[in-house]
Scaffold this motif. Sequence first.
Motif, PDB file in Angstrom:
ATOM      1  N   ALA A   1      -3.238 -21.762  31.566  1.00  0.00           N
ATOM      2  CA  ALA A   1      -2.325 -20.833  30.749  1.00  0.00           C
ATOM      3  C   ALA A   1      -2.877 -20.257  29.780  1.00  0.00           C
ATOM      4  O   ALA A   1      -2.642 -18.959  29.447  1.00  0.00           O
ATOM      5  CB  ALA A   1      -0.973 -21.691  30.427  1.00  0.00           C
ATOM      6  N   LYS A   2      -3.979 -20.813  29.132  1.00  0.00           N
ATOM      7  CA  LYS A   2      -4.677 -20.677  27.761  1.00  0.00           C
ATOM      8  C   LYS A   2      -6.153 -20.187  28.291  1.00  0.00           C
ATOM      9  O   LYS A   2      -6.767 -19.674  27.453  1.00  0.00           O
ATOM     10  CB  LYS A   2      -4.694 -21.578  27.004  1.00  0.00           C
ATOM     11  CG  LYS A   2      -3.466 -22.106  26.333  1.00  0.00           C
ATOM     12  CD  LYS A   2      -3.530 -23.195  25.266  1.00  0.00           C
ATOM     13  CE  LYS A   2      -2.292 -23.821  24.762  1.00  0.00           C
ATOM     14  NZ  LYS A   2      -2.688 -24.688  23.722  1.00  0.00           N
ATOM     15  N   ASN A   3      -6.318 -19.959  29.815  1.00  0.00           N
ATOM     16  CA  ASN A   3      -7.779 -19.424  30.004  1.00  0.00           C
ATOM     17  C   ASN A   3      -8.774 -20.343  29.221  1.00  0.00           C
ATOM     18  O   ASN A   3      -9.604 -19.562  28.671  1.00  0.00           O
ATOM     19  CB  ASN A   3      -7.671 -18.213  30.012  1.00  0.00           C
ATOM     20  CG  ASN A   3      -6.974 -17.268  30.728  1.00  0.00           C
ATOM     21  OD1 ASN A   3      -6.668 -17.641  32.054  1.00  0.00           O
ATOM     22  ND2 ASN A   3      -6.547 -16.043  30.558  1.00  0.00           N
ATOM     23  N   THR A   4      -8.657 -21.325  28.967  1.00  0.00           N
ATOM     24  CA  THR A   4      -9.507 -22.195  28.311  1.00  0.00           C
ATOM     25  C   THR A   4     -10.157 -23.522  29.198  1.00  0.00           C
ATOM     26  O   THR A   4      -9.238 -24.265  30.021  1.00  0.00           O
ATOM     27  CB  THR A   4      -8.856 -22.698  27.035  1.00  0.00           C
ATOM     28  OG1 THR A   4      -8.422 -21.676  26.286  1.00  0.00           O
ATOM     29  CG2 THR A   4      -9.616 -23.574  25.935  1.00  0.00           C
ATOM     30  N   VAL A   5     -11.348 -23.941  28.712  1.00  0.00           N
ATOM     31  CA  VAL A   5     -11.928 -24.799  29.475  1.00  0.00           C
ATOM     32  C   VAL A   5     -12.431 -25.816  28.126  1.00  0.00           C
ATOM     33  O   VAL A   5     -13.135 -25.313  27.277  1.00  0.00           O
ATOM     34  CB  VAL A   5     -13.193 -24.570  30.459  1.00  0.00           C
ATOM     35  CG1 VAL A   5     -13.987 -25.857  30.775  1.00  0.00           C
ATOM     36  CG2 VAL A   5     -12.610 -23.886  31.566  1.00  0.00           C
ATOM     37  N   ILE A   6     -12.336 -27.216  28.383  1.00  0.00           N
ATOM     38  CA  ILE A   6     -12.228 -28.168  27.472  1.00  0.00           C
ATOM     39  C   ILE A   6     -13.461 -29.140  27.938  1.00  0.00           C
ATOM     40  O   ILE A   6     -13.541 -29.542  29.041  1.00  0.00           O
ATOM     41  CB  ILE A   6     -11.305 -28.888  26.904  1.00  0.00           C
ATOM     42  CG1 ILE A   6     -10.227 -28.057  26.385  1.00  0.00           C
ATOM     43  CG2 ILE A   6     -11.740 -29.880  26.021  1.00  0.00           C
ATOM     44  CD1 ILE A   6     -10.412 -27.157  25.409  1.00  0.00           C
ATOM     45  N   LEU A   7     -14.439 -29.348  26.968  1.00  0.00           N
ATOM     46  CA  LEU A   7     -15.421 -30.465  27.327  1.00  0.00           C
ATOM     47  C   LEU A   7     -15.162 -31.470  26.228  1.00  0.00           C
ATOM     48  O   LEU A   7     -15.594 -31.444  25.154  1.00  0.00           O
ATOM     49  CB  LEU A   7     -16.680 -30.040  27.183  1.00  0.00           C
ATOM     50  CG  LEU A   7     -17.847 -31.055  27.712  1.00  0.00           C
ATOM     51  CD1 LEU A   7     -17.764 -31.231  29.249  1.00  0.00           C
ATOM     52  CD2 LEU A   7     -19.186 -30.334  27.461  1.00  0.00           C
TER      53      LEU A   7
END
Length: 123
Positions: free
Chosen positions: A75-81
């Motif tokens: 939904a936020k077009n985000t990838v988290i590491l």
Amino acid sequence: QVQLVESGGGLVQAGGSLRLSCAASGRTFSIYAMGWFRQAPGKEREFVAAVTWNRGSTSYADSVKGRFTISRDNAKNTVILQMNSLKPEDTAVYFCAARAVGAGKISEDYNYWGQGTQVTVSS
């Protein structure tokens, strides 16, 4: 085109944690998978982790398994590491990357790259 912007790098002591984010914009519908790579001074860029955009399937380098977790928020077009139990050898510039076809660990197969964010782990 897809634009990628990383954030969240910094300085942390060994054993600590950092959370990197990568925000994607533009033709995000064309993304099949996103990954994180890192490059330390004098070394080649190496694969860290990847996640497929739709199914959320993940893969990791052996050196970070059990310590790092990659996730995505469609939904936020985000990838988290999420990086835990950091070691001095994790010190590097971390790059976010996206690819339109397939998923894997080869940097040349990724089509789009962010500018990188510095992670420094002190001993």
